[in-house]
Each structure stands twice: as C-alpha cells, then as structure tokens.
Design a protein around this motif. Structure first.
Motif, mmCIF file in Angstrom:
data_model
loop_
_atom_site.group_PDB
_atom_site.id
_atom_site.type_symbol
_atom_site.label_atom_id
_atom_site.label_comp_id
_atom_site.label_asym_id
_atom_site.label_seq_id
_atom_site.Cartn_x
_atom_site.Cartn_y
_atom_site.Cartn_z
ATOM 1 N N ARG A 22 0.844 -1.188 0.000
ATOM 2 C CA ARG A 22 0.000 0.000 0.000
ATOM 3 C C ARG A 22 0.877 1.235 0.000
ATOM 4 N N ARG A 23 0.497 2.205 -0.764
ATOM 5 C CA ARG A 23 1.233 3.456 -0.845
ATOM 6 C C ARG A 23 0.688 4.429 0.209
ATOM 7 N N PRO A 24 1.556 5.275 0.768
ATOM 8 C CA PRO A 24 1.063 6.246 1.755
ATOM 9 C C PRO A 24 0.122 7.253 1.108
ATOM 10 N N VAL A 25 -0.840 7.715 1.891
ATOM 11 C CA VAL A 25 -1.801 8.676 1.388
ATOM 12 C C VAL A 25 -1.108 10.010 1.123
ATOM 13 N N SER A 26 -0.223 10.413 2.027
ATOM 14 C CA SER A 26 0.536 11.649 1.812
ATOM 15 C C SER A 26 1.998 11.384 2.136
ATOM 16 N N VAL A 27 2.860 12.112 1.486
ATOM 17 C CA VAL A 27 4.292 11.943 1.694
ATOM 18 C C VAL A 27 4.785 13.106 2.536
ATOM 19 N N LYS A 28 5.446 12.785 3.640
ATOM 20 C CA LYS A 28 5.991 13.818 4.517
ATOM 21 C C LYS A 28 7.440 14.076 4.128
ATOM 22 N N SER A 29 7.773 15.322 4.083
ATOM 23 C CA SER A 29 9.174 15.667 3.842
ATOM 24 C C SER A 29 9.747 16.183 5.155
ATOM 25 N N GLY A 30 11.007 16.469 5.192
ATOM 26 C CA GLY A 30 11.647 16.973 6.386
ATOM 27 C C GLY A 30 11.529 18.481 6.522
ATOM 28 N N SER A 31 10.588 19.105 5.823
ATOM 29 C CA SER A 31 10.514 20.563 5.810
ATOM 30 C C SER A 31 10.209 21.138 7.192
ATOM 31 N N PHE A 32 9.349 20.500 7.989
ATOM 32 C CA PHE A 32 9.046 21.003 9.333
ATOM 33 C C PHE A 32 10.284 20.927 10.215
ATOM 34 N N ILE A 33 10.970 19.800 10.148
ATOM 35 C CA ILE A 33 12.181 19.623 10.953
ATOM 36 C C ILE A 33 13.257 20.604 10.498
ATOM 37 N N ASP A 34 13.415 20.764 9.194
ATOM 38 C CA ASP A 34 14.402 21.712 8.667
ATOM 39 C C ASP A 34 14.097 23.133 9.142
ATOM 40 N N ALA A 35 12.824 23.523 9.118
ATOM 41 C CA ALA A 35 12.430 24.861 9.568
ATOM 42 C C ALA A 35 12.690 25.020 11.065
ATOM 43 N N SER A 36 12.427 23.976 11.822
ATOM 44 C CA SER A 36 12.659 24.005 13.272
ATOM 45 C C SER A 36 14.149 24.148 13.582
ATOM 46 N N ILE A 37 14.977 23.432 12.859
ATOM 47 C CA ILE A 37 16.430 23.521 13.041
ATOM 48 C C ILE A 37 16.910 24.935 12.726
ATOM 49 N N ALA A 38 16.417 25.493 11.644
ATOM 50 C CA ALA A 38 16.817 26.852 11.253
ATOM 51 C C ALA A 38 16.390 27.868 12.318
ATOM 52 N N ARG A 39 15.167 27.717 12.847
ATOM 53 C CA ARG A 39 14.673 28.610 13.903
ATOM 54 C C ARG A 39 15.544 28.514 15.150
ATOM 55 N N ASN A 40 15.872 27.277 15.548
ATOM 56 C CA ASN A 40 16.685 27.078 16.756
ATOM 57 C C ASN A 40 18.100 27.615 16.584
ATOM 58 N N LYS A 41 18.685 27.445 15.405
ATOM 59 C CA LYS A 41 20.024 27.985 15.160
ATOM 60 C C LYS A 41 20.010 29.504 15.257
ATOM 61 N N LYS A 42 18.979 30.116 14.701
ATOM 62 C CA LYS A 42 18.847 31.571 14.753
ATOM 63 C C LYS A 42 18.672 32.041 16.200
ATOM 64 N N LEU A 43 17.827 31.347 16.957
ATOM 65 C CA LEU A 43 17.606 31.680 18.369
ATOM 66 C C LEU A 43 18.899 31.529 19.166
ATOM 67 N N ASN A 44 19.614 30.426 18.957
ATOM 68 C CA ASN A 44 20.867 30.184 19.674
ATOM 69 C C ASN A 44 21.896 31.266 19.371
ATOM 70 N N SER A 45 22.062 31.615 18.109
ATOM 71 C CA SER A 45 23.070 32.621 17.771
ATOM 72 C C SER A 45 22.689 33.986 18.357
#
Length: 178
Positions: A22-45
């Motif tokens: 069975r194929r997944p109904v929707s495909v998740k990408s790492g975009s949420f995680i990537d955005a979260s990492i970018a936000r945290n790096k910005k906050l940390n700096s």
C-alpha cells in the motif's frame, strides 16, 4: 460440466495473486524539521550574541564551558584537596536566578537552600553541569542560554519560553556518596 471446473480454475488463479504494497496517502518531507532547526540555530546565535556582549561589558574573566554556557568564579577555592562532586554525591547549595538585563527573577530566599543528589535527581541542564565544576565554598556566576536553562517551556511560572538566564551559585557542602 466444464463450466464449474473453469470457474474453479479461474478463482484459484486469481485468488493466489501476491499482495501489493500500500502506498502512503501523503508523503511527509523533512521541511518542518528543517524549519525548526533553522529557527533554533537563529535563536541560539541571538542568545549567544547577547550573552557574549554582556560578558564583554563585565569586568570579569569568564570561562566558556564544554557544555555550552559561560561562567566566572566570584569566589574560587584553589585547594586541591577539595573535590568537585561525583555521581550520587549530595551537593548543598544556594542560588538565585536573574534575567540577562540583571532583573532578579528568583532570589536566594525564594529558592531556599537546596540539596541535590548529583545526576540522580531532576535539575535543569545548565545548573547540573555547573555544579559539577564547583568545590565546597565556591561561588560562581553562570550565563545559561535558554536550551541550558528552562528551554522552550520555561519554568511555567516566572521564566518564559526560550529565556536565557544568569545564576549566581554558592556550594555550601558536598557529601560523598557512600
């Protein structure tokens, strides 16, 4: 008579079909995680820059810890016979908590004298790592970025989300674990 035999053979032939994946109904990408990492790096700096600026304004020689925070000793004990706490040792200490602007959040009287079984009890990461660096009688001032302090949730009271803090800590005694 051949009709039932043909139908039976057709049922057997099509009934033995291998199952399809069975194929997944929707495909998740790492975009949420990537955005979260970018936000945290910005906050940390941003937090690191604020702390570095504050440290440069102070007339103290500070130490950058391997754990990701900065500190200096208000009172340093140079006696080698005194040890820093090990796993399970009971550390009796007092501390206060301030915002980076110096405003007192919790006084020593608010927090009272604490006893902490080293690495056996809950304590925010920065303070736990800071206590490991101290000996009996020492007082140190720690500058903790939010991820070493109370992080995303704060303390759910006076310390808000993603708030870097300053703690002045005095170790009263260290009782060796038996």
């Amino acid at each position: 008579m051949h009709k039932p035999l043909i139908i039976l053979l057709l049922l057997v032939a099509f009934g033995c079909k291998t199952p399809e994946a069975r194929r997944p109904v929707s495909v998740k990408s790492g975009s949420f995680i990537d955005a979260s990492i970018a936000r945290n790096k910005k906050l940390n700096s941003k937090e690191y820059a604020s702390i570095k600026k504050l440290l440069e304004q102070q007339n103290q020689e500070y130490i950058a810890s391997e754990s990701g925070f900065w500190y200096y000793y208000n009172t340093k004990i140079e006696v080698d016979s005194l040890k820093t706490p090990d796993f399970g040792d009971i550390v009796n200490y007092n501390y206060n908590v301030k915002a980076l602007n110096g405003k007192l959040i919790y006084s020593t009287e608010d927090l009272k004298t604490q006893n902490y079984a080293m690495d056996k009890q809950e304590l925010f990461t920065g303070l736990r790592e800071g206590l490991k660096l101290m000996k009996t009688g020492e007082t140190a001032t720690f500058f903790f970025p939010s991820q070493k302090a109370y992080g995303y949730y704060g303390d759910e009271n006076k310390i808000g989300s993603n708030t870097p803090i300053i703690c002045e800590v005095t170790v009263n005694s260290i009782t060796q674990d038996e």
